[in-house]
Design a protein around this motif. Sequence first.
Motif, short mmCIF file in Angstrom:
data_model
loop_
_atom_site.label_atom_id
_atom_site.label_comp_id
_atom_site.label_asym_id
_atom_site.label_seq_id
_atom_site.Cartn_x
_atom_site.Cartn_y
_atom_site.Cartn_z
N VAL A 81 0.84 -1.21 0.00
CA VAL A 81 0.00 0.00 0.00
C VAL A 81 0.87 1.25 0.00
CG1 VAL A 81 -1.68 1.34 1.32
CG2 VAL A 81 -1.96 -1.14 1.10
N LEU A 97 -5.75 -3.01 7.90
CA LEU A 97 -4.78 -2.04 7.38
C LEU A 97 -4.58 -0.90 8.38
CD1 LEU A 97 -3.03 -1.52 4.89
CD2 LEU A 97 -4.92 -0.17 3.93
N LEU A 153 -8.24 0.94 -0.80
CA LEU A 153 -6.84 0.53 -0.82
C LEU A 153 -6.68 -0.86 -0.22
CD1 LEU A 153 -5.11 3.84 0.33
CD2 LEU A 153 -4.99 2.82 -1.95
#
Length: 270
Positions: free
Chosen positions: A173, A201, A190
């Motif tokens: 990412v 994340l 994302l």
Amino acid sequence: MQISQPSMSPKPFIHQPIVFEQLPEPVFYLSRTMPCDTIYPPHIHRWGEFVYSFCGVLELQAEGSLFRVPPNYGLWLPPETEHKGLNRHASIHCSLYIEPDLAAYKGLPTVTCALTINAMVRAMLNHLCLQPPQTPYTADESRLLEVIVDQLAVAPCAGSYLPTSDDPALSKVLAYLEDHPGNNSPVRQLAERFGTTERTLARKAQRDLGMPLSEWRQRLKVVQAMPMLQAGATVESVALDLGYSTASAFIAMFRRLLEMTPDEYRKNAE
């Protein structure tokens, strides 16, 4: 301050580190103007080093980590710390070399870290850049340098301004965002792109970066903006390239993170 023009040679400029049997002064000041693609080979010295960039982003590797440090921060390297660096863009920066006993006495950090620099220290460093002291230092010059060291000893430690991660998903990412700084996709999108979830994340960003991914993205935009501003791009075009719908939103973000406007940063680099 005038930055030298980048070299047209495809080969990087190799800057050899200074070699002293001992420092000329307990706190020794040295400033440098470097072309783009300057490489600092791995080296160690027995004294501590504080590095500050008047314009551009410092990039150094030490203690197994990459440190990227913009103006209003400086990088502290304790004595006996192996480090190497790369200047991707032309820059002016300075170093304060500090004797090990003095660094320990003043209580400077024992690990490599970015230090948050206040306006008073920036003003003193700018003064030294314009009027660098010549050895042997006068009593006034030595006193000024010691005041700076005193301020560094109490400066907040920020780790790395733009940290990295070894986590497989998060590192992908971060690499994607570095390649697409104008991307404004929500964290959820994302996460889906790289086969994870928004919650996972976010947790990994807080764990490895020490900040939300949204803060990291804004810091990345500042880092990406600086060479564009130095190259003469307008604030409006930089804002557009970095995904902002208005220049005012970009200016507000830049001022919040660097305590100066894009135009003020550009003037400092001239």
